[in-house]
Design a protein around this motif. Structure first.
Motif, PDB file in Angstrom:
ATOM      1  N   ARG A   1       0.806  -1.218   0.000  1.00 41.93           N
ATOM      2  CA  ARG A   1       0.000   0.000   0.000  1.00 41.93           C
ATOM      3  C   ARG A   1       0.842   1.272   0.000  1.00 41.93           C
ATOM      4  O   ARG A   1       0.424   2.297  -0.560  1.00 41.93           O
ATOM      5  CB  ARG A   1      -0.902   0.018   1.234  1.00 41.93           C
ATOM      6  N   HIS A   2       1.998   1.236   0.641  1.00 37.25           N
ATOM      7  CA  HIS A   2       2.693   2.484   0.944  1.00 37.25           C
ATOM      8  C   HIS A   2       4.131   2.560   0.438  1.00 37.25           C
ATOM      9  O   HIS A   2       4.826   3.541   0.738  1.00 37.25           O
ATOM     10  CB  HIS A   2       2.675   2.726   2.458  1.00 37.25           C
ATOM     11  N   MET A   3       4.584   1.555  -0.298  1.00 35.60           N
ATOM     12  CA  MET A   3       5.921   1.618  -0.873  1.00 35.60           C
ATOM     13  C   MET A   3       5.845   1.500  -2.389  1.00 35.60           C
ATOM     14  O   MET A   3       4.966   0.843  -2.929  1.00 35.60           O
ATOM     15  CB  MET A   3       6.811   0.494  -0.303  1.00 35.60           C
ATOM     16  N   ASN A   4       6.777   2.135  -3.056  1.00 44.18           N
ATOM     17  CA  ASN A   4       6.856   2.083  -4.506  1.00 44.18           C
ATOM     18  C   ASN A   4       7.613   0.819  -4.909  1.00 44.18           C
ATOM     19  O   ASN A   4       8.839   0.819  -5.014  1.00 44.18           O
ATOM     20  CB  ASN A   4       7.560   3.338  -5.039  1.00 44.18           C
ATOM     21  N   THR A   5       6.886  -0.277  -5.114  1.00 47.62           N
ATOM     22  CA  THR A   5       7.505  -1.562  -5.412  1.00 47.62           C
ATOM     23  C   THR A   5       6.795  -2.224  -6.583  1.00 47.62           C
ATOM     24  O   THR A   5       5.661  -1.893  -6.917  1.00 47.62           O
ATOM     25  CB  THR A   5       7.418  -2.506  -4.200  1.00 47.62           C
ATOM     26  N   ASN A   6       7.474  -3.189  -7.191  1.00 48.13           N
ATOM     27  CA  ASN A   6       6.851  -4.038  -8.199  1.00 48.13           C
ATOM     28  C   ASN A   6       6.749  -5.450  -7.642  1.00 48.13           C
ATOM     29  O   ASN A   6       7.198  -5.732  -6.524  1.00 48.13           O
ATOM     30  CB  ASN A   6       7.638  -4.014  -9.518  1.00 48.13           C
ATOM     31  N   GLN A   7       6.167  -6.336  -8.410  1.00 48.64           N
ATOM     32  CA  GLN A   7       5.918  -7.688  -7.908  1.00 48.64           C
ATOM     33  C   GLN A   7       7.211  -8.420  -7.551  1.00 48.64           C
ATOM     34  O   GLN A   7       7.312  -9.069  -6.515  1.00 48.64           O
ATOM     35  CB  GLN A   7       5.136  -8.500  -8.943  1.00 48.64           C
ATOM     36  N   GLU A   8       8.218  -8.276  -8.393  1.00 49.31           N
ATOM     37  CA  GLU A   8       9.501  -8.935  -8.137  1.00 49.31           C
ATOM     38  C   GLU A   8      10.139  -8.408  -6.860  1.00 49.31           C
ATOM     39  O   GLU A   8      10.647  -9.170  -6.032  1.00 49.31           O
ATOM     40  CB  GLU A   8      10.439  -8.733  -9.319  1.00 49.31           C
ATOM     41  N   ASN A   9      10.091  -7.095  -6.707  1.00 46.42           N
ATOM     42  CA  ASN A   9      10.656  -6.480  -5.519  1.00 46.42           C
ATOM     43  C   ASN A   9       9.927  -6.925  -4.252  1.00 46.42           C
ATOM     44  O   ASN A   9      10.546  -7.204  -3.218  1.00 46.42           O
ATOM     45  CB  ASN A   9      10.590  -4.970  -5.660  1.00 46.42           C
ATOM     46  N   ARG A  10       8.594  -6.982  -4.327  1.00 52.75           N
ATOM     47  CA  ARG A  10       7.805  -7.402  -3.167  1.00 52.75           C
ATOM     48  C   ARG A  10       8.104  -8.840  -2.772  1.00 52.75           C
ATOM     49  O   ARG A  10       8.080  -9.181  -1.582  1.00 52.75           O
ATOM     50  CB  ARG A  10       6.315  -7.209  -3.445  1.00 52.75           C
ATOM     51  N   GLN A  11       8.352  -9.686  -3.744  1.00 50.02           N
ATOM     52  CA  GLN A  11       8.696 -11.072  -3.423  1.00 50.02           C
ATOM     53  C   GLN A  11       9.992 -11.132  -2.631  1.00 50.02           C
ATOM     54  O   GLN A  11      10.109 -11.913  -1.673  1.00 50.02           O
ATOM     55  CB  GLN A  11       8.824 -11.889  -4.721  1.00 50.02           C
ATOM     56  N   GLY A  12      10.967 -10.302  -3.018  1.00 55.82           N
ATOM     57  CA  GLY A  12      12.225 -10.254  -2.280  1.00 55.82           C
ATOM     58  C   GLY A  12      12.034  -9.712  -0.877  1.00 55.82           C
ATOM     59  O   GLY A  12      12.634 -10.207   0.084  1.00 55.82           O
ATOM     60  N   ILE A  13      11.211  -8.674  -0.750  1.00 60.92           N
ATOM     61  CA  ILE A  13      10.938  -8.108   0.571  1.00 60.92           C
ATOM     62  C   ILE A  13      10.258  -9.132   1.462  1.00 60.92           C
ATOM     63  O   ILE A  13      10.592  -9.275   2.645  1.00 60.92           O
ATOM     64  CB  ILE A  13      10.066  -6.845   0.435  1.00 60.92           C
ATOM     65  N   ARG A  14       9.293  -9.859   0.904  1.00 61.43           N
ATOM     66  CA  ARG A  14       8.583 -10.877   1.690  1.00 61.43           C
ATOM     67  C   ARG A  14       9.547 -11.949   2.202  1.00 61.43           C
ATOM     68  O   ARG A  14       9.482 -12.351   3.367  1.00 61.43           O
ATOM     69  CB  ARG A  14       7.460 -11.503   0.871  1.00 61.43           C
ATOM     70  N   LYS A  15      10.438 -12.400   1.338  1.00 59.56           N
ATOM     71  CA  LYS A  15      11.415 -13.418   1.757  1.00 59.56           C
ATOM     72  C   LYS A  15      12.320 -12.883   2.859  1.00 59.56           C
ATOM     73  O   LYS A  15      12.655 -13.599   3.806  1.00 59.56           O
ATOM     74  CB  LYS A  15      12.246 -13.871   0.558  1.00 59.56           C
ATOM     75  N   TYR A  16      12.714 -11.633   2.732  1.00 58.51           N
ATOM     76  CA  TYR A  16      13.564 -11.013   3.738  1.00 58.51           C
ATOM     77  C   TYR A  16      12.850 -10.941   5.090  1.00 58.51           C
ATOM     78  O   TYR A  16      13.385 -11.362   6.124  1.00 58.51           O
ATOM     79  CB  TYR A  16      13.959  -9.607   3.276  1.00 58.51           C
ATOM     80  N   LEU A  17      11.633 -10.389   5.083  1.00 62.42           N
ATOM     81  CA  LEU A  17      10.889 -10.247   6.334  1.00 62.42           C
ATOM     82  C   LEU A  17      10.511 -11.604   6.914  1.00 62.42           C
ATOM     83  O   LEU A  17      10.490 -11.778   8.137  1.00 62.42           O
ATOM     84  CB  LEU A  17       9.643  -9.392   6.105  1.00 62.42           C
ATOM     85  N   GLU A  18      10.199 -12.560   6.052  1.00 69.70           N
ATOM     86  CA  GLU A  18       9.880 -13.906   6.519  1.00 69.70           C
ATOM     87  C   GLU A  18      11.068 -14.519   7.248  1.00 69.70           C
ATOM     88  O   GLU A  18      10.921 -15.121   8.315  1.00 69.70           O
ATOM     89  CB  GLU A  18       9.483 -14.777   5.332  1.00 69.70           C
ATOM     90  N   ALA A  19      12.273 -14.341   6.681  1.00 65.42           N
ATOM     91  CA  ALA A  19      13.478 -14.852   7.327  1.00 65.42           C
ATOM     92  C   ALA A  19      13.741 -14.117   8.640  1.00 65.42           C
ATOM     93  O   ALA A  19      14.120 -14.734   9.651  1.00 65.42           O
ATOM     94  CB  ALA A  19      14.678 -14.703   6.390  1.00 65.42           C
TER      95      ALA A  19
END
Length: 209
Positions: free
Chosen positions: A140-158
């Motif tokens: 909702r609040h960051m300028n991201t694309n789908q690929e970028n969000r997948q990386g962020i999710r993996k990071y936060l999940e870890a």
């Protein structure tokens, strides 16, 4: 193109993150305020709904709100008097006691969102819900694309998984997980509030545009 910084190479950042983090104090032993709505992220569950019966309730009458985070009402959050959006959870160890599980607030141009650990422990289901909560805010609040969000999710999940395993200790460090958006994640002790424990907090710069 957004760059995802790896967990173990994260950059420490302490100033604005810690100042904002101290302002998002928890509330303890407050009456439960229930808000139910049509689920968005999942077919049967909302982020702030740890009881499956809650998801069977009809949506409440819609109320207009100019809050940046008013969409959280659809996930079962309520807005408190100070303007923060909160999710209360029932304490499984003490009947009639509720504590703040999630909280989000805008402070000085930054979004500060926390998942609180009561006495340093995640309650059942909190790990997955925390990740869903953070990613909803990222989308909702960051300028991201789908690929970028997948990386962020993996990071936060870890990150959340390592906190659960006790491999990350509470610290005053903020870890940069997205450089262009200046987004940070912290695992810290609570600096105020009645609940004794720790919190996982994301700190996201809100672009004026």
């Amino acid at each position: 193109m957004n760059i995802i910084v790896r967990l173990f190479g994260a950059i420490a950042f302490q100033v604005s993150a810690l100042a904002a983090m101290s302002s998002i104090a928890m509330s303890d032993d407050k009456p439960f305020q229930e808000t139910s709505a049509i689920p968005q992220l999942r077919a049967t569950q909302r982020i702030c709904s740890l009881d499956p019966i809650e998801d069977l309730l009809p949506p409440p009458p819609s109320k207009p709100s100019n809050s940046l985070f008013s969409y959280l009402a659809e996930q079962g959050f309520t807005q408190n008097q100070e303007g923060s959006w909160v999710c209360y959870a029932n304490d499984p160890k003490k009947e009639g006691r509720y504590f703040t599980l999630f909280k989000v607030k805008q402070i000085d141009g930054r979004l500060i969102a926390s998942s609180f650990l009561d006495e340093g422990s995640l309650i059942e289901g909190q790990e997955t819900r925390s990740l869903d909560f953070f990613m909803m805010l990222v989308e909702r609040h960051m300028n991201t694309n789908q690929e970028n969000r997948q990386g962020i999710r993996k990071y936060l999940e870890a990150f959340v998984s390592l906190v659960k395993q006790g491999k990350i200790k509470p610290t005053r460090r903020g870890f940069l997980f997205d450089q262009p958006n200046r987004a940070l994640v912290l695992y810290h002790k609570l600096s105020s509030g009645e609940l004794k424990g720790t919190g996982i907090t994301v700190n996201i710069y809100l672009s004026k545009s």
